[in-house]
Design a protein around this motif. Structure first.
Motif, PDB file in Angstrom:
ATOM      1  N   GLY A 101       0.829  -1.192   0.000  1.00 16.38           N
ATOM      2  CA  GLY A 101       0.000   0.000   0.000  1.00 16.38           C
ATOM      3  C   GLY A 101       0.859   1.236   0.000  1.00 16.38           C
ATOM      4  O   GLY A 101       2.044   1.190   0.336  1.00 16.38           O
ATOM      5  N   VAL A 102       0.290   2.357  -0.386  1.00 15.32           N
ATOM      6  CA  VAL A 102       1.049   3.608  -0.442  1.00 15.32           C
ATOM      7  C   VAL A 102       1.590   3.981   0.919  1.00 15.32           C
ATOM      8  O   VAL A 102       2.737   4.374   1.071  1.00 15.32           O
ATOM      9  CB  VAL A 102       0.150   4.734  -0.999  1.00 15.32           C
ATOM     10  CG1 VAL A 102       0.883   6.064  -0.907  1.00 15.32           C
ATOM     11  CG2 VAL A 102      -0.238   4.444  -2.439  1.00 15.32           C
ATOM     12  N   THR A 132       4.631   1.595   1.952  1.00 17.90           N
ATOM     13  CA  THR A 132       5.857   1.810   1.195  1.00 17.90           C
ATOM     14  C   THR A 132       6.445   3.188   1.448  1.00 17.90           C
ATOM     15  O   THR A 132       7.661   3.358   1.503  1.00 17.90           O
ATOM     16  CB  THR A 132       5.587   1.645  -0.308  1.00 17.90           C
ATOM     17  OG1 THR A 132       4.527   2.512  -0.695  1.00 17.90           O
ATOM     18  CG2 THR A 132       5.201   0.218  -0.649  1.00 17.90           C
ATOM     19  N   HIS A 147       9.145   0.383  -4.755  1.00 20.11           N
ATOM     20  CA  HIS A 147       7.939   0.451  -3.922  1.00 20.11           C
ATOM     21  C   HIS A 147       6.770   1.014  -4.726  1.00 20.11           C
ATOM     22  O   HIS A 147       5.644   0.514  -4.651  1.00 20.11           O
ATOM     23  CB  HIS A 147       8.186   1.331  -2.688  1.00 20.11           C
ATOM     24  CG  HIS A 147       9.056   0.687  -1.651  1.00 20.11           C
ATOM     25  ND1 HIS A 147       8.962  -0.642  -1.313  1.00 20.11           N
ATOM     26  CD2 HIS A 147      10.041   1.207  -0.879  1.00 20.11           C
ATOM     27  CE1 HIS A 147       9.849  -0.915  -0.371  1.00 20.11           C
ATOM     28  NE2 HIS A 147      10.526   0.187  -0.095  1.00 20.11           N
ATOM     29  N   THR A 153       2.957  -0.792  -6.044  1.00 17.21           N
ATOM     30  CA  THR A 153       1.588  -0.277  -5.899  1.00 17.21           C
ATOM     31  C   THR A 153       0.851  -0.309  -7.226  1.00 17.21           C
ATOM     32  O   THR A 153      -0.382  -0.276  -7.248  1.00 17.21           O
ATOM     33  CB  THR A 153       1.594   1.169  -5.364  1.00 17.21           C
ATOM     34  OG1 THR A 153       2.168   2.057  -6.340  1.00 17.21           O
ATOM     35  CG2 THR A 153       2.374   1.270  -4.063  1.00 17.21           C
TER      36      THR A 153
END
Length: 241
Positions: free
Chosen positions: A69-70, A73, A108, A112
């Motif tokens: 997930g944002v 990361t 990362h 996503t």
């Protein structure tokens, strides 16, 4: 089957006779051939199980789509990267790849978008080209082919059919340039498609601290000009920071 034999005992004699008759028809050579066939089948199954086990281990090392997930990361990346260092990554895609933190953060971001196979393949190619041992070169080539190239591979990259076929032929006796064409295509895809989206993503903007609630966003595009919030280019260096 056991229930049927229990209910009809007379069938026991029938099946036993048939089985005895079958084995009488088989000579010593036939029995030996059958044993060899069973042995070979078991060996193939063990080999396939071992291949899947090694492939699974390689994939676990390279990461997965799960629990990405944002927020997660971004938190990982921002712990050790300064905004000043991150700002340099916007100069060019080449500049981003020069820094290990930049590669990690970009990876990362790709997770996503469920496209981390691109950077993983590119990094694998960089490592592959530094391999000196012919034995290791062959081993790495087979692994990369199984993970990234073959149709329906776990992390199949997006390349054209002719490039895929060429790698399939070359991987039998691989050289250091075996994956160069595919690496070039993946690099171009990341630079033209993924990198621009990365620069405007929450992951990067939060890292550079250039996006605040209700604030005006300025993002440096080069050392000579920037774009204001009205998409106007200006050479005024006062808006860079």
């Amino acid at each position: 089957m056991e229930t049927l034999v229990f209910l009809f005992p007379q069938l026991n004699y029938f099946f036993a006779a048939k089985e005895e008759e079958y084995f009488k028809m088989l000579g010593p050579e036939d029995l030996q051939a059958q044993r060899m066939k069973d042995k070979n089948t078991s060996a193939v199954r063990l080999k396939e199980k071992d291949r899947k086990s090694r492939l699974s281990l390689l994939l676990n090392k390279s990461g997965s789509h799960e629990n990405v997930g944002v927020e997660k990361t971004t938190a990982t990346a921002t712990n050790k990267i300064s905004p000043e260092a991150a700002l340099k990554w916007s100069d060019s895609f080449e500049e981003l790849l020069k820094h290990s933190d930049g590669v990690e953060t970009f990876s990362h971001f790709l997770r996503t978008e469920f496209s981390e196979e691109n950077i993983e393949f590119w990094l694998s190619c960089e490592d592959y080209k530094t391999t000196e041992s012919e034995t290791k070169l062959l081993s790495k080539a087979k692994q990369m082919y199984a993970v990234f190239i073959v149709a329906d591979a776990p992390k199949e990259i997006n390349i054209d059919h002719s490039t895929r076929v060429a790698i399939q032929k070359n991987v039998v006796q691989p050289t250091k340039s075996c994956f160069e064409a595919a690496q070039s295509k993946v690099y171009s895809l990341m630079k033209k498609d993924c990198y621009p989206r990365f620069l405007v993503s929450d992951i990067y903007l939060r890292l550079t601290k250039r996006k605040t609630p209700g604030g005006t966003l300025y993002r440096r595009r080069s050392r000579s000009c920037v774009f204001t919030d009205r998409a106007e280019a200006t050479a005024d260096s006062s808006v860079w920071l």
